[in-house]
Design an enzyme around this catalytic site. Structure first.
Site, short mmCIF file in Angstrom:
data_model
loop_
_atom_site.label_atom_id
_atom_site.label_comp_id
_atom_site.label_asym_id
_atom_site.label_seq_id
_atom_site.Cartn_x
_atom_site.Cartn_y
_atom_site.Cartn_z
N HIS A 268 0.83 -1.22 0.00
CA HIS A 268 0.00 0.00 0.00
C HIS A 268 0.87 1.26 0.00
CE1 HIS A 268 -3.48 -2.51 0.38
NE2 HIS A 268 -3.15 -2.93 1.59
N ASP A 319 -4.90 -8.10 -3.73
CA ASP A 319 -5.24 -7.91 -2.33
C ASP A 319 -6.58 -8.51 -1.93
OD1 ASP A 319 -5.34 -7.04 0.28
OD2 ASP A 319 -5.29 -4.91 -0.15
ZN LIG Z 1 -3.43 -6.87 2.64
#
Ligand SMILES: [Zn+2]
Length: 451
Positions: A268, A319
Site C-alpha cells: 500500500h 489484495d
Molecule cells: Zn493486505
C-alpha cells in the site's frame, strides 16, 4: 523439449518493452532454454496467436477476501467497517473450506494470466486461537490450493500479535495470533515449500506487531534469505496511532527495527510523509500497490512516482480480490495518479508491465521468473489481439495496448514451469473454476445463515 511459436512476444527485460515477431520459445522441463525472434515455425511447435508476455505476479493476496466480492462493496462506511465484514468471513473458514475457496480463486487468477501469487497469510488457528493438530493446516491448505490451480505461490507467513497499538487480540483476531514472535517463528519454520511453492515472512503491520517483535521477523527472513512483506500506512489512523504510541511514523519505525531494504515489500504505502518516501527509496524497499482494493476501501492514492523516483521498485497485487486483473492494477498506478496530479504520462507503460511481471516475481522470491529469456522459468501468458478491446493494436504500441486496454479476460494461454495450465481460455487442471467458486461461496453463505 516443447516449443511454442508466438506471433508476437515481449522478450527480455519487460521494462525495455521489446516486442518481437515469430518468436520461438523452447522449453526443457520447467525452463526456457532458447528464445528466438524471427524464427520459422517448426513442425510440432504449439502456435500462440496474439502477444505472449512473461507470467503476471500477483504480489499481495488474502485469498479469503474473495468471499466478500459482491457482498461488501455497496453501502456506507470505510476501511474499518469493511474490516468487520472481513472478520465475519474469517470466522467461518476451516482448512477444508479455505482450500476450496483458495483453489477456485487461484484458478481464477490463472485464467487471468497470474502465474505466481504472494499469499499474505495470517488466518492460522482455530476459532478462539487453539492450534490445529498441524499448526500449519491453513497454510498447507493454501499451498495445496495453488498446486491444484497450477500456479506458483509464495506463502508469506504472517506474524500477528496485537489487536492494535494498545489492544490485545480479540474475537476472530485470536485466530491470527501465535502469542509471541518465537512461537510464530517456530511455526513458520515447520512450513515446507515445493516445486511451485516458497515460504516467506510477513509482519502484518505496525498495528499488529509490537516494535520488539518486528526485528526478529525481519531477522528470520534475512537468515532464511526469503521475502519479508508488511502492510504500511494504508490508513491515516495507523499513522496517527503509531505517532502517538511510538513518536515515529510506521515507515520510520520499520526502518529503526531493521525491517526495510531490498528484501522487504511494503504493501500500500498510501499515506506517507516526504521523509518516509526518501527512507523507503534509499533502502530500495519494494512497494506493492493494490489500486483496485485501495479504491474499493476508500484508502487513497499512494505517491507511486515519488517512491519510484526515490529508488523503490513498484509491483502490484489484487489484495482483497474485488477485481482479479493485473492489467487493471498496473494501469491504475498511472491512472489513479493522474487524478491526483492532473497530468498524464507519469509512469511509462513498459515500467508498469515490469511492475506486473519481473518486479513482482522478485518481490515474491522468484527472481528467475518474469522475463522471457534463456534460463528463466518457463512461465508465460498469451493475450489475444482478436478481442473487440484489443482489435486494431498497432505493432509499435503493443505494450501500451496491453497495459491500458487488455483485461484478464483477454488471456488465452498460460504456461507455468513448462506446464500448460490454461489453453484457449480453459483451465486445464480444474474442470469448472466458476462452478467451484460458486459452490464454496454458497456453502459459506449458508454457514453464515446457520443452515
Ligand atoms: Zn493486505
Amino acid at each position: 523439449m516443447t516449443s511454442y511459436f508466438c506471433e508476437l512476444a515481449v522478450i527480455g527485460d519487460p521494462a525495455r518493452g521489446d516486442v518481437a515477431g515469430s518468436v520461438l520459445l523452447e522449453v526443457e522441463e520447467d525452463r526456457l532454454v532458447k528464445v528466438t525472434p524471427g524464427s520459422d515455425r517448426p513442425n510440432g511447435a504449439v502456435l500462440l496467436p496474439g502477444v505472449t508476455l512473461p507470467g503476471l505476479a500477483n504480489v499481495h493476496s488474502h485469498a479469503f477476501h474473495r468471499a466478500l466480492r459482491g457482498r461488501s462493496q455497496s453501502g456506507p462506511g470505510d476501511f474499518w467497517t469493511w474490516r468487520e465484514q472481513m472478520y465475519a468471513v474469517a470466522a467461518r473458514l476451516d482448512p477444508e473450506s479455505y482450500f476450496a475457496l483458495a483453489r477456485a480463486l487461484f484458478a481464477e487468477m490463472a485464467l487471468s494470466g497470474v502465474t505466481a501469487v504472494g499469499e499474505f497469510h495470517y488466518l492460522h488457528h482455530e476459532p478462539g486461537g487453539r492450534r490445529y493438530d498441524d499448526p500449519n493446516a491453513m497454510g498447507i491448505a493454501l499451498i495445496a490450493a495453488a498446486a491444484d490451480a497450477g500456479i506458483r505461490i509464495t506463502l508469506l507467513d504472517t506474524c500477528y500479535l496485537k489487536g492494535g497499538f494498545d489492544r490485545e487480540l480479540e474475537g476472530v483476531q485470536r485466530r491470527f495470533g501465535d502469542g509471541n514472535v518465537d512461537a510464530w517463528a517456530e511455526r513458520a519454520e515447520a512450513l515446507r515449500g515445493g516445486p511451485l511453492a516458497r515460504i516467506g515472512a510477513a509482519v502484518h503491520s505496525v498495528r499488529a506487531v509490537d516494535p520488539p517483535s518486528i526485528g526478529p521477523v525481519a531477522a528470520w527472513a534475512h537468515d532464511h534469505e526469503v521475502p519479508l512483506h508488511v502492510h504500511l500506512s494504508e490508513q491515516r489512523a495507523e499513522n496517527e496511532g503509531c505517532l502517538e504510541a511510538f513518536r515515529r511514523t510506521p515507515t520510520r519505525l520499520l526502518g529503526d527495527e531493521g525491517a526495510l531494504g531490498p528484501r522487504t515489500t511494503a504493501v500500500h504505502a498510501t499515506h506517507l510523509e516526504l521523509q518516509d518516501v526518501q527512507l523507503l527509496g534509499s533502502e530500495r524497499t519494494v512497494i506493492c500497490m493494490c489500486p483496485t482494493t485501495e479504491r474499493d476501501l476508500a484508502d487513497g492514492v499512494g505517491p507511486a512516482r515519488a517512491l519510484a523516483n526515490a529508488g523503490s521498485p513498484l509491483c502490484v497485487g489484487s489484495d482483497s480480490h474485488a477485481v482479479v486483473d493485473l492489467f487493471e492494477e498496473a494501469r491504475s498506478i498511472e491512472l489513479d495518479e493522474r487524478l491526483v496530479r492532473h497530468r498524464r504520462g507519469i509512469h511509462p507503460p513498459e515500467k508498469l508491465l515490469e511492475a506486473a511481471t519481473l518486479a513482482g516475481h522478485r518481490a515474491l522470491g522468484w527472481p528467475e521468473a518474469g522475463c522471457l529469456a534463456p534460463g528463466t522459468l518457463a512461465d508465460f501468458v498469451t493475450v489475444t489481439l482478436n478481442s473487440s478491446r484489443l482489435a486494431g493494436t498497432r505493432p509499435d504500441a503493443v505494450v501500451a495496448s496491453l497495459v491500458f486496454a487488455a483485461t484478464g479476460a483477454d488471456v488465452t494461454d498460460v504456461v507455468v514451469g513448462g506446464r500448460r495450465v490454461v489453453t484457449a481460455g480453459r483451465h486445464q487442471l480444474i474442470e469448472d473454476p466458476a462452478r467451484a467458486m460458486n459452490d464454496v461461496l454458497t456453502s459459506l453463505d449458508d454457514r453464515r445463515a446457520g443452515k
